[in-house]
Design a protein around this motif. Structure first.
Motif, mmCIF file in Angstrom:
data_model
loop_
_atom_site.group_PDB
_atom_site.id
_atom_site.type_symbol
_atom_site.label_atom_id
_atom_site.label_comp_id
_atom_site.label_asym_id
_atom_site.label_seq_id
_atom_site.Cartn_x
_atom_site.Cartn_y
_atom_site.Cartn_z
ATOM 1 N N PRO A 70 0.800 -1.236 0.000
ATOM 2 C CA PRO A 70 0.000 0.000 0.000
ATOM 3 C C PRO A 70 0.829 1.280 0.000
ATOM 4 O O PRO A 70 0.271 2.369 -0.091
ATOM 5 C CB PRO A 70 -0.824 -0.098 1.289
ATOM 6 C CG PRO A 70 -0.580 -1.433 1.861
ATOM 7 C CD PRO A 70 0.672 -1.947 1.274
ATOM 8 N N SER A 191 -10.617 3.644 4.406
ATOM 9 C CA SER A 191 -9.569 3.343 3.440
ATOM 10 C C SER A 191 -9.487 4.437 2.380
ATOM 11 O O SER A 191 -10.424 5.209 2.189
ATOM 12 C CB SER A 191 -9.835 1.993 2.764
ATOM 13 O OG SER A 191 -11.073 2.030 2.076
ATOM 14 N N GLY A 196 -4.454 2.276 -1.023
ATOM 15 C CA GLY A 196 -3.115 2.537 -0.511
ATOM 16 C C GLY A 196 -3.162 3.274 0.815
ATOM 17 O O GLY A 196 -4.234 3.523 1.378
#
Length: 230
Positions: A70, A191, A196
């Motif tokens: 990520p 998120s 990422g």
């Protein structure tokens, strides 16, 4: 800012000589192959070298270190078997200076400081846990941080590592209430759209183990509004 030497497909080359190639990893790229079967960055670099130099047969490429999938930023690869153990030695002896940037949810209590924890990895959930004292199977983790900018809703930290533990920056920052933006695993509340996290391997300095040249490379930040505000 480092000059981008090459930008093809998902490969951004920031430095290259006969022995070393340094690339700027994008969020979502994996450095080496894993169980997902996704094409790793190492294969992309091999294809780049093979094409650029018209190399017949297999291309040698040694992986010196890794970045979590990520995250983004600098990754060093060895182009020769001669330089790989020398680069590995630089990492072990801590003669490579690595600087990371992280965008976090909360402001640390201290503007700058040193975090010392003992991290224990749980392989079942691929997560590390920070402890204030040594416990069984834990490893000592040390990092130095400083707050370098206040953004509208976040804070930009600069981090220098003394040790290289599993998810070290993510885990230690979370332990002081400063989870990295997008990092659900370590306590951020949502998120990022690209799956990422806002952790970037920003800068690296070392003495070239073959030429003795001083190498200093800075990785451009990912193109998104939060990073662009930095």
């Amino acid at each position: 800012m480092s000059k981008i030497l090459s930008y093809k497909s998902n490969l951004i080359v920031l430095y290259e000589d006969n022995h070393i190639i340094i690339v700027n990893k994008r969020v979502g790229d994996i450095v080496q192959g894993d169980k997902t079967g996704d094409k790793p960055l190492s294969d992309v670099v091999k294809a780049y070298i093979k094409n650029k130099y018209n190399k017949p047969g297999n291309v040698y490429l040694g992986t010196v270190h890794r970045l979590d999938r990520p995250t983004s930023g600098l990754v060093i690869f060895a182009k020769t078997s001669k330089v790989l153990p020398r680069l590995n030695k630089l990492f072990v002896s801590k003669d490579i200076s690595k600087t990371y940037w992280a965008i976090v949810k909360n402001e640390p209590q201290k503007t700058e400081g040193t975090l010392v924890n003992w991290l224990k990895k749980n392989p079942k959930n691929n997560k590390s846990y920070a402890h204030n004292k040594e416990i069984t199977d834990s490893k000592k983790a040390i990092l130095h941080y400083k707050t370098i900018k206040k953004l509208d809703n976040y804070f930009l930290l600069e981090i220098n590592l003394e040790t290289g533990r599993h998810h070290q920056i993510r885990c230690q920052l979370s332990s002081i209430g400063c989870p990295i933006k997008g990092d659900l695993k370590y306590g951020f509340d949502r998120s990022n759209k690209d799956a990422g996290i806002h952790l970037h391997a920003r800068e690296i300095k070392f003495v070239h183990p073959v030429s003795n040249k001083h190498i200093h490379v800075i990785a451009p930040l990912p193109k998104d509004p939060i990073w662009e505000a930095c």
